[in-house]
Design a protein around this motif. Structure first.
Motif, short mmCIF file in Angstrom:
data_model
loop_
_atom_site.label_atom_id
_atom_site.label_comp_id
_atom_site.label_asym_id
_atom_site.label_seq_id
_atom_site.Cartn_x
_atom_site.Cartn_y
_atom_site.Cartn_z
N GLY A 260 0.83 -1.20 0.00
CA GLY A 260 0.00 0.00 0.00
C GLY A 260 0.86 1.25 0.00
N ILE A 261 0.36 2.29 -0.63
CA ILE A 261 1.01 3.60 -0.63
C ILE A 261 -0.06 4.64 -0.37
CG2 ILE A 261 2.43 5.26 -1.89
CD1 ILE A 261 2.16 1.82 -3.37
N ALA A 262 0.20 5.55 0.53
CA ALA A 262 -0.77 6.60 0.85
C ALA A 262 -0.05 7.95 0.88
CB ALA A 262 -1.43 6.32 2.20
N VAL A 263 -0.65 8.94 0.26
CA VAL A 263 0.00 10.24 0.07
C VAL A 263 -0.89 11.36 0.60
CG1 VAL A 263 0.97 11.83 -1.64
CG2 VAL A 263 1.16 9.36 -1.99
N SER A 264 -0.29 12.25 1.40
CA SER A 264 -0.99 13.44 1.92
C SER A 264 -2.28 13.06 2.65
CB SER A 264 -1.30 14.41 0.78
OG SER A 264 -0.13 14.83 0.12
N VAL A 265 -2.14 12.20 3.65
CA VAL A 265 -3.31 11.59 4.28
C VAL A 265 -3.70 12.28 5.58
CG1 VAL A 265 -4.30 9.45 5.16
CG2 VAL A 265 -2.63 9.37 3.29
N PRO A 266 -4.95 12.74 5.69
CA PRO A 266 -5.48 13.28 6.94
C PRO A 266 -5.90 12.13 7.86
CG PRO A 266 -7.17 13.37 5.27
CD PRO A 266 -5.93 12.82 4.60
N CYS A 267 -4.92 11.38 8.36
CA CYS A 267 -5.26 10.15 9.08
C CYS A 267 -5.88 10.40 10.45
CB CYS A 267 -4.05 9.23 9.19
SG CYS A 267 -2.54 9.99 9.75
N PHE A 268 -5.86 11.64 10.92
CA PHE A 268 -6.63 12.04 12.11
C PHE A 268 -7.61 13.11 11.64
CE2 PHE A 268 -7.16 14.60 16.05
CZ PHE A 268 -7.73 13.61 16.83
N LEU A 269 -8.82 12.68 11.32
CA LEU A 269 -9.77 13.53 10.60
C LEU A 269 -10.22 14.75 11.38
CD1 LEU A 269 -11.97 10.75 8.94
CD2 LEU A 269 -10.27 12.21 7.81
N ALA A 270 -10.39 14.63 12.69
CA ALA A 270 -10.83 15.78 13.48
C ALA A 270 -9.80 16.89 13.43
CB ALA A 270 -11.09 15.35 14.92
N GLY A 271 -8.53 16.51 13.49
CA GLY A 271 -7.47 17.51 13.42
C GLY A 271 -7.38 18.17 12.07
N SER A 272 -7.51 17.38 11.01
CA SER A 272 -7.47 17.94 9.66
C SER A 272 -8.67 18.82 9.38
CB SER A 272 -7.39 16.82 8.63
OG SER A 272 -6.12 16.23 8.64
N ALA A 273 -9.84 18.41 9.90
CA ALA A 273 -11.03 19.24 9.72
C ALA A 273 -10.83 20.61 10.37
CB ALA A 273 -12.24 18.54 10.34
N LYS A 274 -10.21 20.61 11.53
CA LYS A 274 -9.93 21.88 12.22
C LYS A 274 -8.97 22.74 11.40
CE LYS A 274 -9.73 21.79 16.66
NZ LYS A 274 -9.29 21.57 18.07
N GLU A 275 -7.94 22.10 10.81
CA GLU A 275 -6.98 22.84 10.00
C GLU A 275 -7.65 23.43 8.75
OE1 GLU A 275 -3.78 23.56 10.62
OE2 GLU A 275 -4.06 22.62 12.58
N LEU A 276 -8.55 22.69 8.15
CA LEU A 276 -9.22 23.19 6.95
C LEU A 276 -10.10 24.40 7.22
CD1 LEU A 276 -10.27 20.08 4.81
CD2 LEU A 276 -8.98 22.07 4.04
N HIS A 277 -10.49 24.58 8.49
CA HIS A 277 -11.34 25.72 8.85
C HIS A 277 -10.54 26.94 9.30
CE1 HIS A 277 -14.42 22.58 8.76
NE2 HIS A 277 -15.32 23.52 8.74
N THR A 278 -9.21 26.86 9.22
CA THR A 278 -8.39 28.01 9.60
C THR A 278 -8.26 28.98 8.43
OG1 THR A 278 -6.36 26.86 8.97
CG2 THR A 278 -7.07 26.66 11.27
N PHE A 279 -7.87 30.20 8.73
CA PHE A 279 -7.78 31.25 7.71
C PHE A 279 -6.82 30.89 6.59
CE2 PHE A 279 -5.89 35.17 6.01
CZ PHE A 279 -7.04 35.79 5.53
N LYS A 280 -5.69 30.22 6.92
CA LYS A 280 -4.68 29.91 5.90
C LYS A 280 -5.25 28.98 4.81
CE LYS A 280 -2.89 25.98 8.55
NZ LYS A 280 -1.75 25.41 9.26
N ASN A 281 -6.29 28.23 5.15
CA ASN A 281 -6.87 27.30 4.19
C ASN A 281 -8.23 27.75 3.66
OD1 ASN A 281 -4.89 25.18 4.01
ND2 ASN A 281 -5.44 24.58 6.10
N LYS A 282 -8.56 29.02 3.85
CA LYS A 282 -9.90 29.49 3.49
C LYS A 282 -10.23 29.25 2.01
CE LYS A 282 -13.10 33.37 4.06
NZ LYS A 282 -13.80 33.11 2.79
N ALA A 283 -9.28 29.50 1.14
CA ALA A 283 -9.54 29.32 -0.30
C ALA A 283 -9.88 27.86 -0.62
CB ALA A 283 -8.33 29.77 -1.12
N PHE A 284 -9.15 26.94 -0.02
CA PHE A 284 -9.41 25.52 -0.25
C PHE A 284 -10.75 25.12 0.38
CE2 PHE A 284 -4.68 25.79 0.04
CZ PHE A 284 -4.40 25.50 -1.29
N HIS A 285 -10.97 25.58 1.61
CA HIS A 285 -12.22 25.26 2.31
C HIS A 285 -13.43 25.70 1.51
CE1 HIS A 285 -15.61 26.49 4.87
NE2 HIS A 285 -15.29 25.47 5.65
#
Length: 320
Positions: A164-189
């Motif tokens: 198996g190969i996994a790339v750029s994985v949000p393997c802790f989803l609650a933490g990644s969800a919090k990061e996606l809601h930050t200002f630095k990621n607003k465009a992506f969000h």
């Protein structure tokens, strides 16, 4: 297995995670790959579209490729992997998750970060209809979480699955969800939110008893989307319950085939928990590589193919 020291050296302009992420997502082009679509029917009557590409001559080796959130089998990070493996005598099947192949799926449910039952059915279909003796799974972002969860939650995976190969994985989803809601990621969000809401509007035409326009309009964040749709449509209590049950981090200790996880340290989508050093050190089958640069599904490299693609091929050749 100790953490692997990465050899990836990003060109100067691509050392910023934002640049690497955006360039690779919007401007990269992969040409010359021919895909042939196959539609399979799932056990609940819904369908999945698989896009196959083949190496020259008969081979007994296959890579299954899984895309990320709101991706599809034509994204260049998918076709880049497929093309490189095809050139090295390995067939590829790129999976379009439910509703991601250009046509809305039939059921109210769709896909999510922890959905491994559909992957199991894809694998079983392949085993029933082909004669591949070596199968590898490579997932990106959401698809990487699916791949890792599948490999860790099943102690009796088919013997044909070798790596198996996994790339750029949000393997802790609650933490990644919090990061996606930050200002630095607003465009992506905001881009993810627009796309997901548009799909819900389309789905509401078939499922008006479950989806009301008022509900869709009320979605202001990705967390709202997961609370109102993802969790409810797939049997979770709420977004946090979905994140908890679906995170692949908890399944990493159980992975028992060679598996490579590549997460860049400057990936703005990932929280600290998405760099599972302890789990890698305690599992001889789990190889963790944390390049300093690369962004989210980036890893730009000159010469046509990206670092994660060449690294995946190298890992398969060395460990199978």
């Amino acid at each position: 297995m100790p953490v692997i020291e990465s050899t990836y050296k990003a060109p100067y302009f691509f050392r910023k995670g934002f640049v690497s992420t955006v360039y690779s997502g919007l401007f990269r082009k992969v040409s010359g790959l021919i895909q042939k679509r196959e539609r399979i029917t799932l056990s609940d009557g819904d369908f999945l579209d698989l896009d196959w590409s083949y190496s020259e001559g008969k081979t007994e080796r296959l890579i299954i490729i899984l895309h990320g959130l709101e991706g599809n089998a034509q994204r260049h990070y998918i076709t880049g992997t497929a093309k490189l493996f095809n050139q090295n005598h390995i067939d590829a099947v790129s999976v379009n998750f439910r509703g991601c192949s250009g046509e809305d799926n039939l059921s109210y449910r769709s896909y999510h970060s922890g959905e491994t039952e559909d992957l199991k059915q894809v694998i079983q279909h392949i085993l029933n209809t082909t004669e591949y003796s070596e199968i590898y799974i490579k997932g990106f972002s959401l698809g990487g979480n699916v791949a890792l969860k599948y490999l860790g939650e099943n102690q009796h995976i088919p013997a044909q699955i070798k790596a198996g190969i996994a790339v750029s994985v949000p393997c802790f989803l609650a933490g990644s969800a919090k990061e996606l809601h930050t200002f630095k990621n607003k465009a992506f969000h905001d881009k993810f939110k627009r796309n997901l809401k548009a799909k819900l509007l389309l789905k509401s035409k078939q499922h008006s008893d479950k989806l009301k326009d008022k509900m869709i309009v009320s979605i202001k964040t990705l967390n709202d989307f997961d609370n109102l749709y993802t969790s409810k449509a797939h049997g979770f209590k709420d977004a946090q319950d979905y994140y908890k049950q679906s995170s692949s981090l908890q399944f990493l200790p159980n992975i028992n085939i060679p598996t490579l996880l590549i997460n860049a340290l400057n990936d703005s989508f990932l929280s600290a928990e998405c760099y599972p050093v302890k789990e890698a050190k305690n599992n001889p089958k789990l190889f963790l590589e944390m390049p300093k640069h690369g962004g989210h599904v980036g890893f730009f490299q000159r010469g046509g193919f990206y670092y994660n693609e060449k690294r995946a091929l190298e890992f398969v050749q060395q460990n199978v």
